[in-house]
Motif scaffolding. Structure first.
Motif, PDB file in Angstrom:
ATOM      1  N   MET A  34      57.569  42.471  64.669  1.00  0.00           N
ATOM      2  CA  MET A  34      56.688  42.216  65.805  1.00  0.00           C
ATOM      3  C   MET A  34      56.159  40.781  65.728  1.00  0.00           C
ATOM      4  N   LYS A  35      56.213  40.088  66.855  1.00  0.00           N
ATOM      5  CA  LYS A  35      55.769  38.705  66.936  1.00  0.00           C
ATOM      6  C   LYS A  35      54.267  38.616  66.698  1.00  0.00           C
ATOM      7  N   ARG A  36      53.875  37.736  65.757  1.00  0.00           N
ATOM      8  CA  ARG A  36      52.459  37.564  65.461  1.00  0.00           C
ATOM      9  C   ARG A  36      51.826  36.565  66.430  1.00  0.00           C
ATOM     10  N   GLU A  37      50.553  36.763  66.710  1.00  0.00           N
ATOM     11  CA  GLU A  37      49.812  35.851  67.569  1.00  0.00           C
ATOM     12  C   GLU A  37      49.127  34.799  66.705  1.00  0.00           C
ATOM     13  N   PHE A  38      49.397  33.544  66.998  1.00  0.00           N
ATOM     14  CA  PHE A  38      48.897  32.464  66.161  1.00  0.00           C
ATOM     15  C   PHE A  38      47.372  32.437  66.094  1.00  0.00           C
ATOM     16  N   LEU A  39      46.696  32.483  67.237  1.00  0.00           N
ATOM     17  CA  LEU A  39      45.232  32.374  67.242  1.00  0.00           C
ATOM     18  C   LEU A  39      44.580  33.549  66.524  1.00  0.00           C
ATOM     19  N   LYS A  40      45.169  34.714  66.650  1.00  0.00           N
ATOM     20  CA  LYS A  40      44.647  35.889  65.943  1.00  0.00           C
ATOM     21  C   LYS A  40      44.832  35.703  64.441  1.00  0.00           C
ATOM     22  N   TRP A  41      45.980  35.166  64.061  1.00  0.00           N
ATOM     23  CA  TRP A  41      46.279  34.888  62.647  1.00  0.00           C
ATOM     24  C   TRP A  41      45.318  33.835  62.099  1.00  0.00           C
ATOM     25  N   LEU A  42      45.110  32.766  62.866  1.00  0.00           N
ATOM     26  CA  LEU A  42      44.233  31.685  62.445  1.00  0.00           C
ATOM     27  C   LEU A  42      42.784  32.154  62.298  1.00  0.00           C
ATOM     28  N   SER A  43      42.391  33.112  63.112  1.00  0.00           N
ATOM     29  CA  SER A  43      40.997  33.590  63.081  1.00  0.00           C
ATOM     30  C   SER A  43      40.644  34.289  61.774  1.00  0.00           C
ATOM     31  N   THR A  44      41.648  34.654  60.981  1.00  0.00           N
ATOM     32  CA  THR A  44      41.385  35.331  59.696  1.00  0.00           C
ATOM     33  C   THR A  44      41.185  34.338  58.558  1.00  0.00           C
ATOM     34  N   PHE A  45      41.365  33.048  58.813  1.00  0.00           N
ATOM     35  CA  PHE A  45      41.271  32.047  57.754  1.00  0.00           C
ATOM     36  C   PHE A  45      39.852  31.982  57.199  1.00  0.00           C
ATOM     37  N   ARG A  46      39.748  31.717  55.896  1.00  0.00           N
ATOM     38  CA  ARG A  46      38.478  31.786  55.185  1.00  0.00           C
ATOM     39  C   ARG A  46      37.779  30.423  55.125  1.00  0.00           C
ATOM     40  N   ASP A  47      36.455  30.483  55.001  1.00  0.00           N
ATOM     41  CA  ASP A  47      35.670  29.267  54.776  1.00  0.00           C
ATOM     42  C   ASP A  47      35.857  28.763  53.349  1.00  0.00           C
ATOM     43  N   SER A  48      35.985  29.692  52.418  1.00  0.00           N
ATOM     44  CA  SER A  48      36.042  29.307  51.010  1.00  0.00           C
ATOM     45  C   SER A  48      36.713  30.407  50.197  1.00  0.00           C
ATOM     46  N   ILE A  49      37.293  30.012  49.079  1.00  0.00           N
ATOM     47  CA  ILE A  49      37.811  30.987  48.109  1.00  0.00           C
ATOM     48  C   ILE A  49      37.239  30.664  46.731  1.00  0.00           C
ATOM     49  N   ALA A  50      36.055  30.060  46.737  1.00  0.00           N
ATOM     50  CA  ALA A  50      35.429  29.637  45.484  1.00  0.00           C
ATOM     51  C   ALA A  50      35.098  30.833  44.596  1.00  0.00           C
ATOM     52  N   THR A  51      35.392  30.685  43.320  1.00  0.00           N
ATOM     53  CA  THR A  51      35.020  31.679  42.322  1.00  0.00           C
ATOM     54  C   THR A  51      33.704  31.242  41.681  1.00  0.00           C
ATOM     55  N   TYR A  52      33.153  32.067  40.799  1.00  0.00           N
ATOM     56  CA  TYR A  52      31.891  31.723  40.137  1.00  0.00           C
ATOM     57  C   TYR A  52      31.998  30.431  39.342  1.00  0.00           C
ATOM     58  N   SER A  53      33.153  30.198  38.715  1.00  0.00           N
ATOM     59  CA  SER A  53      33.320  29.017  37.867  1.00  0.00           C
ATOM     60  C   SER A  53      33.759  27.786  38.652  1.00  0.00           C
ATOM     61  N   TYR A  54      33.928  27.921  39.979  1.00  0.00           N
ATOM     62  CA  TYR A  54      34.380  26.801  40.794  1.00  0.00           C
ATOM     63  C   TYR A  54      33.349  25.667  40.804  1.00  0.00           C
ATOM     64  N   TYR A  55      32.077  26.011  40.871  1.00  0.00           N
ATOM     65  CA  TYR A  55      31.039  24.993  41.045  1.00  0.00           C
ATOM     66  C   TYR A  55      30.812  24.180  39.777  1.00  0.00           C
ATOM     67  N   VAL A  56      30.660  24.856  38.654  1.00  0.00           N
ATOM     68  CA  VAL A  56      30.556  24.166  37.365  1.00  0.00           C
ATOM     69  C   VAL A  56      31.233  25.035  36.300  1.00  0.00           C
ATOM     70  N   ASP A  57      32.105  24.423  35.532  1.00  0.00           N
ATOM     71  CA  ASP A  57      32.752  25.112  34.417  1.00  0.00           C
ATOM     72  C   ASP A  57      31.876  24.897  33.181  1.00  0.00           C
ATOM     73  N   PHE A  58      30.887  25.780  33.012  1.00  0.00           N
ATOM     74  CA  PHE A  58      29.926  25.582  31.930  1.00  0.00           C
ATOM     75  C   PHE A  58      30.562  25.700  30.554  1.00  0.00           C
ATOM     76  N   GLU A  59      31.601  26.473  30.419  1.00  0.00           N
ATOM     77  CA  GLU A  59      32.282  26.570  29.130  1.00  0.00           C
ATOM     78  C   GLU A  59      32.822  25.208  28.721  1.00  0.00           C
ATOM     79  N   LYS A  60      33.380  24.482  29.686  1.00  0.00           N
ATOM     80  CA  LYS A  60      33.881  23.139  29.427  1.00  0.00           C
ATOM     81  C   LYS A  60      32.728  22.179  29.139  1.00  0.00           C
ATOM     82  N   VAL A  61      31.641  22.301  29.911  1.00  0.00           N
ATOM     83  CA  VAL A  61      30.468  21.446  29.720  1.00  0.00           C
ATOM     84  C   VAL A  61      29.916  21.588  28.307  1.00  0.00           C
ATOM     85  N   PHE A  62      29.655  22.830  27.905  1.00  0.00           N
ATOM     86  CA  PHE A  62      29.071  23.060  26.579  1.00  0.00           C
ATOM     87  C   PHE A  62      30.038  22.650  25.465  1.00  0.00           C
TER      88      PHE A  62
END
Length: 286
Positions: A1-29
């Motif tokens: 079945m042919k997919r609709e582009f705008l419907k597909w695009l509407s599912t795109f995420r703002d972010s996929i950041a994990t907890y360690s994305y912001y600061v890798d404290f293990e590396k810091v310490f």
């Protein structure tokens, strides 16, 4: 079945950041621990009334403390170049290559003596931990690029594939050709271009070459990526037993949706995170 582009695009995420994305404290310490002893020695300079003399005595007795100086200025490398009215100078802090008085002069003119003697910091370990945290936050862009790779790899594994057995990470065109005896000259400009794919999945009937990316913000690179993958897909379609697959996502694509739609319209195997959640890999890799 042919997919609709705008419907597909509407599912795109703002972010996929994990907890360690912001600061890798293990590396810091870990980075702080590497110089903790030397930092504690330099802590004796805090509040000193004779900081120049005391610093020179410390360097004489403990020259290894010099390696701490660059990070006090939020510099990662062990060499620092300086230009002033006298000329240009290179200071190496991994090993003592200059006189102690020259290092002392560096400390004074860089403001580090003032920082230490006037109690602007209370503890160099805490101070360096803060610097390492700030520097690590600059690594978010690099971590962001790997987040999508990690996510795609997790779904490849959930689909039942095993690393280095029937799926492989970071393979070049010549490695794919050599391993399975397939002619990929159509996508390598007759062997003149060497490309590396993020993943390669091998089934009994097909070799799937995979690219992944996530764009949280727009930019000219997105249009270039969409056009190049459109071309790559059409070239791959001429090769029997070989399929190019693109997993992408991110709200950044909204600013480049026209180019993405052009690629979407002609490229069969372009997918987003929502597609992976819906089990597309089990359907695709057969």
């Amino acid at each position: 079945m042919k997919r609709e582009f705008l419907k597909w695009l509407s599912t795109f995420r703002d972010s996929i950041a994990t907890y360690s994305y912001y600061v890798d404290f293990e590396k810091v310490f870990g980075n702080v621990d590497l110089i903790k002893v030397e930092l504690n020695i330099l802590n004796s300079l805090i509040g000193s009334k004779n900081i120049k003399e005391e610093f020179e005595l410390i360097v004489y007795k403990y020259p290894e403390t010099l390696k701490c100086i660059p990070i006090l200025l939020a510099v990662r490398q062990s060499e620092i170049s300086i230009t002033d009215e006298s000329g240009s100078f290179n200071f190496n802090f991994s090993t003592q290559t200059r006189s102690i008085s020259e290092y002392s002069n560096f400390m004074e003119k860089s403001g580090l003596f003032d920082l230490l003697s006037n109690h602007l910091v209370n503890n160099l370990i805490d101070y360096v931990t803060g610097i390492e945290t700030g520097l690590d936050s600059n690594g978010r862009k690099n971590r962001g690029g790997h987040l999508m790779e990690d996510l795609v790899e997790s779904y490849i594994q959930k689909a039942g594939f095993v690393k280095d057995k029937n799926y492989f990470k970071e393979m070049y065109i010549h490695e794919i050709s050599s391993k399975w005896g397939i002619d990929l000259s159509a996508i390598s400009n007759q062997g003149k271009m060497e490309k590396r794919f993020d993943f390669v999945v091998k089934t009994d009937k097909m070799i799937y070459a995979i690219e992944t990316n996530f764009y949280g913000s727009g930019g000219s690179k997105l249009n270039e990526t969409a056009r190049s993958y459109k071309t790559l897909s059409s070239e791959a379609d001429t090769i029997n037993g070989f399929t190019f697959v693109w997993f992408t996502d991110g709200k950044g694509w909204i600013s480049a949706k026209n180019n993405l739609e052009e690629t979407f319209d002609v490229m069969e195997n372009i997918y987003c995170i929502k597609d992976m959640e819906n089990g597309v890999m089990r359907e695709l890799f057969k």
